[in-house]
Design an enzyme around this catalytic site. Structure first.
Site, short mmCIF file in Angstrom:
data_model
loop_
_atom_site.label_atom_id
_atom_site.label_comp_id
_atom_site.label_asym_id
_atom_site.label_seq_id
_atom_site.Cartn_x
_atom_site.Cartn_y
_atom_site.Cartn_z
N LEU A 33 20.82 -68.73 40.23
CA LEU A 33 21.79 -68.67 41.32
C LEU A 33 23.07 -69.33 40.82
CD1 LEU A 33 22.01 -67.76 44.28
CD2 LEU A 33 21.32 -70.05 44.97
N ASP A 34 24.18 -68.59 40.87
CA ASP A 34 25.44 -69.08 40.34
C ASP A 34 25.82 -70.44 40.92
OD1 ASP A 34 25.68 -66.76 38.91
OD2 ASP A 34 27.20 -65.86 40.19
N PRO A 35 26.52 -71.29 40.16
CA PRO A 35 26.96 -72.59 40.69
C PRO A 35 27.79 -72.47 41.97
CG PRO A 35 27.22 -72.54 38.31
CD PRO A 35 26.84 -71.15 38.72
N ALA A 74 27.42 -70.38 44.27
CA ALA A 74 26.58 -69.87 45.36
C ALA A 74 25.68 -70.99 45.87
CB ALA A 74 25.74 -68.69 44.88
#
Length: 315
Positions: free
Chosen positions: A62-64, A66
């Site tokens: 999960l992207d930073p 997000a």
């Protein structure tokens, strides 16, 4: 997308602490509600430290930038990670109209702008083109490997990154709210779908450009928001952390279960197949899990009336 790891949220900086506890065998799932700014790797480290666990891994980056669900497997639960990663996912995301960035989110630099802004009716009319099985080009800044290198590493080094379109499944795409500058959506999709690419392609199709300004993951496979725990809850107390631990079998709730005898369990533990008879018989299936007395024994397949173990558990 990656960022330098944030300071450990479980230990305030600048203070002295007793030696870390000895690592131990911990088995189960922690469904972390990851905050914005934390990398997935750091989130795993936070959970691993909270439980003093020997082994941990996450089920899908999960992207930073997000927030939302990041299921983290401890111990024997790591053997069930593929069943979570391959599950359907749900997101809530906001698209900011009028500009496109090189990362397709707010972290990147603006590479094009537009004065146009879309009407809600125009967006709604376009959504059927973005549901079902569609062809999608992943963002240049993504974890996809090219000749063994991550695309985002190549892009950051200034190298040209060309990614091929690939089929992805988007089960649903709905408008939650709309304003002059932004639109918030809900999406339900399959493995490998990039929400940032949806925002980019919607903006291009509407002629106004767009990028993701906010992204939250609300479901991963069998896990939903109701299953989640926060970083604050993990650091509150040992009891709070223990209460966040879900059983290994929680990852398998979407595939069939078969209860077997103690003798059959011993055979599976040795890697041997088990013949299924009578009420235990199941139709052929590529994924089934076997339990004995409520304890997970193995994951495998049913082939020609036999349970063939693929992964055996030590619980």
């Amino acid at each position: 997308m990656t960022e330098p790891a944030a300071p450990d949220l479980l230990e305030p900086q600048g203070q002295s602490f007793a030696p870390r506890p000895k690592k131990r065998d911990v088995h189960g799932w922690v469904v972390l509600d990851k905050p914005v700014g934390m990398t997935s790797t750091h989130a795993v480290a936070v959970v691993k430290r909270a439980f003093a666990a020997k082994k941990a891994g996450h089920a899908g980056t999960l992207d930073p930038l997000a927030s939302g669900l990041l299921p983290i497997a401890l111990g024997e639960a790591t053997k069930t990670v593929p069943f979570v990663m391959d599950g359907r996912k749900a997101y809530e995301f906001t698209v900011a109209w009028g500009s496109q960035t090189d990362t397709d989110d707010t972290e990147g630099k603006v590479i094009a702008t537009s004065e146009a802004r879309p009407e809600e009716a125009a967006i709604a009319a376009l959504l059927p083109r973005f549901t079902g099985t569609i062809s999608q080009v992943p963002p240049r800044f993504s974890a996809i490997k090219i000749a063994g290198e991550r695309a985002y590493d190549l892009a950051r080094d200034g190298e040209e990154v060309v990614l091929e379109a690939r089929p992805v499944e988007i089960d649903a795409l709905r408008i939650v709210s709309h304003s002059a500058e932004t639109t918030t959506f809900e999406a339900e999709c399959g493995k490998g779908t990039y929400v940032r690419a949806i925002a980019r392609d919607l903006g291009l199709a509407l002629g106004c450009l767009g990028h993701v300004a906010h992204l939250r993951r609300t479901r991963v496979g069998p896990f939903g928001i109701a299953d989640a725990t926060s970083v604050d809850a993990l650091r509150e107390s040992a009891d709070s952390a223990a209460g966040a631990l879900r059983p290994v079998m929680a990852a398998l709730s979407l595939i069939p279960e078969i209860a077997i005898s103690r003798d059959a369990a011993m055979r599976l533990k040795r890697g041997q197949s088990v013949l299924l008879r009578g009420r235990d018989a199941l139709p052929a299936s590529p994924a089934v899990y076997a339990t004995c007395g409520g304890v997970l024994i193995a994951i495998g397949a049913v082939e020609q009336g036999e349970f063939v173990p693929h992964r055996v558990f030590n619980l």
